[in-house]
Scaffold this active site. Structure first.
Site, PDB file in Angstrom:
ATOM      1  N   ARG A   1     -44.237 -28.068  93.875  1.00 12.79           N
ATOM      2  CA  ARG A   1     -43.804 -27.899  92.492  1.00 12.79           C
ATOM      3  C   ARG A   1     -43.896 -26.428  92.084  1.00 12.79           C
ATOM      4  O   ARG A   1     -44.784 -25.693  92.522  1.00 12.79           O
ATOM      5  CB  ARG A   1     -44.659 -28.757  91.556  1.00 12.79           C
ATOM      6  CG  ARG A   1     -44.111 -28.740  90.137  1.00 12.79           C
ATOM      7  CD  ARG A   1     -44.940 -29.577  89.183  1.00 12.79           C
ATOM      8  NE  ARG A   1     -44.461 -29.355  87.829  1.00 12.79           N
ATOM      9  CZ  ARG A   1     -45.226 -29.300  86.756  1.00 12.79           C
ATOM     10  NH1 ARG A   1     -46.530 -29.461  86.863  1.00 12.79           N
ATOM     11  NH2 ARG A   1     -44.706 -29.085  85.564  1.00 12.79           N
ATOM     12  N   HIS A   2     -42.991 -26.030  91.208  1.00 10.87           N
ATOM     13  CA  HIS A   2     -42.950 -24.639  90.729  1.00 10.87           C
ATOM     14  C   HIS A   2     -44.203 -24.264  89.939  1.00 10.87           C
ATOM     15  O   HIS A   2     -44.963 -25.126  89.474  1.00 10.87           O
ATOM     16  CB  HIS A   2     -41.717 -24.421  89.850  1.00 10.87           C
ATOM     17  CG  HIS A   2     -41.721 -25.253  88.593  1.00 10.87           C
ATOM     18  ND1 HIS A   2     -42.481 -24.935  87.486  1.00 10.87           N
ATOM     19  CD2 HIS A   2     -41.068 -26.397  88.288  1.00 10.87           C
ATOM     20  CE1 HIS A   2     -42.290 -25.835  86.540  1.00 10.87           C
ATOM     21  NE2 HIS A   2     -41.432 -26.745  87.000  1.00 10.87           N
TER      22      HIS A   2
ATOM     23  N   ARG B   1     -37.279 -21.173  87.749  1.00  9.02           N
ATOM     24  CA  ARG B   1     -38.711 -21.382  87.945  1.00  9.02           C
ATOM     25  C   ARG B   1     -39.014 -21.888  89.357  1.00  9.02           C
ATOM     26  O   ARG B   1     -40.043 -21.528  89.941  1.00  9.02           O
ATOM     27  CB  ARG B   1     -39.266 -22.345  86.889  1.00  9.02           C
ATOM     28  CG  ARG B   1     -38.629 -23.723  86.798  1.00  9.02           C
ATOM     29  CD  ARG B   1     -39.088 -24.417  85.534  1.00  9.02           C
ATOM     30  NE  ARG B   1     -38.630 -25.800  85.384  1.00  9.02           N
ATOM     31  CZ  ARG B   1     -37.490 -26.154  84.803  1.00  9.02           C
ATOM     32  NH1 ARG B   1     -36.662 -25.221  84.351  1.00  9.02           N
ATOM     33  NH2 ARG B   1     -37.166 -27.432  84.667  1.00  9.02           N
TER      34      ARG B   1
ATOM     35  N   GLU C   1     -34.392 -30.457  88.175  1.00  2.00           N
ATOM     36  CA  GLU C   1     -35.223 -31.413  87.443  1.00  2.00           C
ATOM     37  C   GLU C   1     -34.373 -32.474  86.755  1.00  2.00           C
ATOM     38  O   GLU C   1     -33.156 -32.314  86.574  1.00  2.00           O
ATOM     39  CB  GLU C   1     -36.079 -30.651  86.412  1.00  2.00           C
ATOM     40  CG  GLU C   1     -37.042 -31.505  85.606  1.00  2.00           C
ATOM     41  CD  GLU C   1     -38.061 -32.268  86.459  1.00  2.00           C
ATOM     42  OE1 GLU C   1     -37.634 -33.165  87.217  1.00  2.00           O
ATOM     43  OE2 GLU C   1     -39.269 -31.991  86.333  1.00  2.00           O
TER      44      GLU C   1
ATOM     45  N   HIS D   1     -39.339 -29.578  91.188  1.00  2.00           N
ATOM     46  CA  HIS D   1     -39.912 -29.857  89.873  1.00  2.00           C
ATOM     47  C   HIS D   1     -40.723 -31.150  89.903  1.00  2.00           C
ATOM     48  O   HIS D   1     -40.531 -32.002  90.770  1.00  2.00           O
ATOM     49  CB  HIS D   1     -38.787 -29.967  88.848  1.00  2.00           C
ATOM     50  CG  HIS D   1     -37.825 -28.820  88.892  1.00  2.00           C
ATOM     51  ND1 HIS D   1     -37.965 -27.694  88.113  1.00  2.00           N
ATOM     52  CD2 HIS D   1     -36.732 -28.604  89.671  1.00  2.00           C
ATOM     53  CE1 HIS D   1     -36.986 -26.847  88.389  1.00  2.00           C
ATOM     54  NE2 HIS D   1     -36.232 -27.376  89.327  1.00  2.00           N
TER      55      HIS D   1
END
Length: 217
Positions: free
Chosen positions: A17-18, A67, A91, A153
Site C-alpha cells: 500500500r502507498h 501516491r 483505488e 491502494h
C-alpha cells in the site's frame, strides 16, 4: 516432472500500500482522486523500499495515481527496476463519497454506508475482479521463482487479494486492511495462492483507508 510443475510454489506476490497522504490523516475518502504523498508518506516509502529490496523483486507494477506511483518509484530507485503502470490497480471509485470524511459519509449516506456501496462508484465485486485481473496479467510474465511487487491502494489491494485467494464475498471483511506503506505477501502453492504475511512492515497503528474496516473511513 515438468519444468512448470517443478517451479510451482516459488513465486511471491507482494502487495504494497502507498504511503501516507494528507487525506489519510483527515480520514477523507480518496478513491480515484489523485492525492500526493505528504512528507511522512515520502519517508515511509523510502524506508519500506529498503526493506522490500531484500526480497529481491524481479518486477514492479503500480497504480498510476501519484501516491502509489511515487511509492513504487522509491523501490525502483533502490533496485534499478522499471515500474509498469496498470490503471486497473487504481483505488476504488468512490463516486459521491470522494473528498468526504468518514463522519460526513455516515451522516449523508446512512443506507449506503451500512452496505459500503458508494453512490456513483464501484461495488466491492467490481473492484475485486478488476484488481485481481491486473495481478493475474502481471504474474503471467513472472519467472517460476520470481517476486512481483504491486504498489496500489488499501481497498483495491484487500479486495483483489481476497479474489485471488478465492475467498467468498461474504467473508471479505474478515481480511483486515493495510496500514500506509505496509504490505502483504502471497506465495504460490500446490492448490493456488496462500497468504503468508499480512500488514507487515509497521508497528500496529490505525488503518486509514478507503475501505470498510474497523478503523477505515
Amino acid at each position: 516432472m515438468s519444468q512448470a510443475q517443478a517451479g510451482r510454489g516459488k513465486r511471491r506476490l507482494v502487495l504494497w500500500r502507498h504511503g501516507q497522504t494528507a487525506w489519510n490523516l483527515e480520514n477523507r475518502f480518496q478513491g480515484k482522486t489523485d492525492i500526493p504523498l505528504d512528507e511522512t508518506g515520502v519517508a515511509q516509502a523510502a524506508r519500506a523500499a529498503r526493506l522490500l529490496s531484500g526480497l529481491k523483486p524481479g518486477a514492479i507494477i503500480a497504480s498510476p495515481l501519484q501516491r502509489a506511483a511515487a511509492t513504487a518509484g522509491s523501490l525502483a530507485e533502490v533496485t534499478g527496476l522499471p515500474v509498469d503502470y496498470d490503471p486497473d490497480l487504481m483505488e476504488r471509485d468512490g463516486g459521491e463519497w470522494e473528498g468526504l470524511t468518514g463522519d460526513e459519509i455516515r451522516e449523508r449516506y446512512p443506507a449506503e454506508h451500512s452496505t459500503w456501496e458508494p453512490p456513483g462508484g464501484e461495488t466491492s465485486e467490481q473492484v475485486a475482479k478488476r484488481v485481481c485481473g491486473a495481478f493475474e496479467r502481471a504474474l503471467e510474465g513472472l519467472p517460476s521463482d520470481g517476486v512481483l511487487v504491486v504498489a496500489s491502494h488499501g481497498a483495491a489491494l484487500r479486495l483483489g487479494m481476497a479474489q485471488l485467494l478465492g475467498f467468498p464475498e461474504e467473508i471479505w471483511e474478515r481480511l483486515g486492511g493495510l496500514s500506509n506503506c505496509s504490505w502483504s505477501v502471497l506465495a504460490e502453492g500446490r492448490s493456488g495462492w496462500r497468504l503468508i504475511e499480512h500488514n507487515a512492515g509497521t508497528l500496529p497503528e490505525p488503518v486509514l483507508s478507503d475501505d470498510r474496516t474497523e478503523n477505515g473511513a
